[in-house]
Design an enzyme around this catalytic site. Structure first.
Site, PDB file in Angstrom:
ATOM      1  N   GLU A 266      60.362 -11.726  58.435  1.00 36.09           N
ATOM      2  CA  GLU A 266      60.521 -13.020  59.129  1.00 36.09           C
ATOM      3  C   GLU A 266      60.952 -14.207  58.686  1.00 36.09           C
ATOM      4  OE1 GLU A 266      58.452 -13.790  63.142  1.00 36.09           O
ATOM      5  OE2 GLU A 266      58.041 -11.706  63.133  1.00 36.09           O
TER       6      GLU A 266
ATOM      7  N   HIS B 172      62.701 -13.292  66.944  1.00 35.70           N
ATOM      8  CA  HIS B 172      61.987 -12.295  67.620  1.00 35.70           C
ATOM      9  C   HIS B 172      61.346 -11.164  66.810  1.00 35.70           C
ATOM     10  CE1 HIS B 172      60.644 -10.325  71.660  1.00 35.70           C
ATOM     11  NE2 HIS B 172      61.139  -9.115  70.885  1.00 35.70           N
TER      12      HIS B 172
ATOM     13  N   ASP C 248      65.323 -13.865  75.406  1.00 35.85           N
ATOM     14  CA  ASP C 248      65.634 -12.968  74.360  1.00 35.85           C
ATOM     15  C   ASP C 248      67.162 -12.076  74.636  1.00 35.85           C
ATOM     16  OD1 ASP C 248      63.186 -13.211  73.150  1.00 35.85           O
ATOM     17  OD2 ASP C 248      62.143 -11.811  74.278  1.00 35.85           O
TER      18      ASP C 248
ATOM     19  N   SER D  67      53.928 -20.344  61.381  1.00 36.40           N
ATOM     20  CA  SER D  67      54.211 -19.562  60.099  1.00 36.40           C
ATOM     21  C   SER D  67      55.578 -19.690  59.876  1.00 36.40           C
ATOM     22  CB  SER D  67      53.305 -18.480  59.819  1.00 36.40           C
ATOM     23  OG  SER D  67      54.140 -17.435  60.462  1.00 36.40           O
ATOM     24  N   ASN D  68      56.688 -19.476  60.789  1.00 37.75           N
ATOM     25  CA  ASN D  68      58.001 -19.616  60.497  1.00 37.75           C
ATOM     26  C   ASN D  68      58.470 -20.910  60.372  1.00 37.75           C
ATOM     27  OD1 ASN D  68      59.562 -17.074  60.754  1.00 37.75           O
ATOM     28  ND2 ASN D  68      57.844 -16.695  62.395  1.00 37.75           N
TER      29      ASN D  68
ATOM     30  N   LEU E 167      60.511 -21.146  78.169  1.00 39.46           N
ATOM     31  CA  LEU E 167      61.519 -20.870  78.264  1.00 39.46           C
ATOM     32  C   LEU E 167      62.390 -22.300  78.100  1.00 39.46           C
ATOM     33  CD1 LEU E 167      63.422 -18.690  79.252  1.00 39.46           C
ATOM     34  CD2 LEU E 167      63.416 -19.569  81.602  1.00 39.46           C
TER      35      LEU E 167
ATOM     36  N   ASN F 241      66.397 -18.284  68.046  1.00 34.12           N
ATOM     37  CA  ASN F 241      64.836 -17.936  67.980  1.00 34.12           C
ATOM     38  C   ASN F 241      64.679 -16.835  67.368  1.00 34.12           C
ATOM     39  OD1 ASN F 241      62.632 -17.596  69.112  1.00 34.12           O
ATOM     40  ND2 ASN F 241      63.313 -15.738  70.425  1.00 34.12           N
TER      41      ASN F 241
ATOM     42  N   LEU G 210      56.519 -20.454  73.055  1.00 34.17           N
ATOM     43  CA  LEU G 210      56.320 -19.294  74.093  1.00 34.17           C
ATOM     44  C   LEU G 210      56.866 -19.899  75.327  1.00 34.17           C
ATOM     45  CD1 LEU G 210      53.099 -18.215  72.697  1.00 34.17           C
ATOM     46  CD2 LEU G 210      55.021 -17.327  72.674  1.00 34.17           C
TER      47      LEU G 210
END
Ligand code: GRF
Length: 249
Positions: free
Chosen positions: A187, A117, A158, A23-24, A100, A115, A98
């Site tokens: 977001e 978060h 993060d 969705s982002n 690294l 990113n 999801l």
């Protein structure tokens, strides 16, 4: 590859990495013409069944799957770098990715990977802090405020410098789902603005200023439509020129 945007004109060529529904990714797509600073040229996923791939297909954006599970990281990194080069990608936006990002890719795109978060980092971040785990942890601590963070990606989860945050209230009776929905809505407003802010800075050959909202300003007012919320957030972050009238009426 990573320095190819200096001196060029036009929108910065962006890849979005997504593992889930995306969705982002959709929000970044929906705003890209109005904002004009980036253009999404590739959707990359680690999962064949990611909903984001279907969104890419509908939008006419090339979608590629680079599997991660069960492969040596160097092999994944080499394939990713080849795909990114094929599409002349200049920046990467992670949107629910999801995995690294391999260190070789992080090093090839210094301060060019963002990113989003769903909590106010550095709180509620790190390995295992994704999806409902984040919102459960926020509720368990009794925090009154949460909200999304857009940050640069480094070689761990993060940890990179924060580019933008926006506060969202935690309300009495919230569940992880109701809280997630309230944060996700913000977001979708914040990420395209922060992405544009970075891309404009890249085109101008300077580092982007971190975006700090002034004081306690909760933008999530149900009475506002999405366009006026975007303008309200942009104005508060000093980005009003990213949303010129009349493109954001
Ligand atoms: C969002 O909550 C984002 O903050 C996190 O993953 C989720 C992705 O959702 N990184 P979507 O796939 O963009 O809907």
């Amino acid at each position: 590859m990573a320095n190819s945007s200096e001196g060029e004109a036009g929108p910065v060529r962006a890849a979005v990495f997504a593992s889930g529904s995306g969705s982002n990714f959709q929000a970044l797509l929906d705003r890209q013409d109005d904002l004009g600073a980036y253009g999404i040229v590739l959707l990359l996923s680690d999962r064949q069944d990611a909903g984001a791939l279907e969104r890419a297909r509908k939008a006419g954006v090339p979608g590629r799957v680079v599997p991660v599970k069960g492969r040596p990281p160097e092999e994944t990194a080499a394939e990713m770098l080849a795909v990114l080069e094929e599409y002349a990608v200049e920046v990467i936006f992670l949107a629910g990715y999801l995995r690294l990002v391999p260190p070789q890719v992080v090093r090839a795109f210094p301060r060019r990977i963002l990113n989003i978060h769903p909590a106010l980092l550095p709180a509620f971040g790190g390995k295992g802090m994704w999806g409902h785990h984040v919102h459960q942890a926020v509720l368990a601590t009794g925090a009154a405020v949460t909200g999304p963070t857009v940050h640069f990606v480094e070689e761990e989860y993060d940890t990179g410098p924060i580019l933008a945050q926006w506060p969202v209230p935690v309300r009495a009776g919230d569940t992880p789902d109701t809280l997630a929905a309230r944060v996700l809505r913000v977001e979708h407003l914040l990420y395209p603005l922060a992405a544009s802010h970075l891309c404009r800075a890249l085109r101008e050959g300077r580092p982007p200023e971190p975006l700090r909202p002034p004081g306690e300003c909760f933008a999530v007012l149900e009475a506002h439509d999405e366009s006026s919320l975007v303008r309200q957030i942009a104005r508060a972050l000093g980005l009003a020129s990213l949303c010129p009238f009349p493109r954001f009426p």
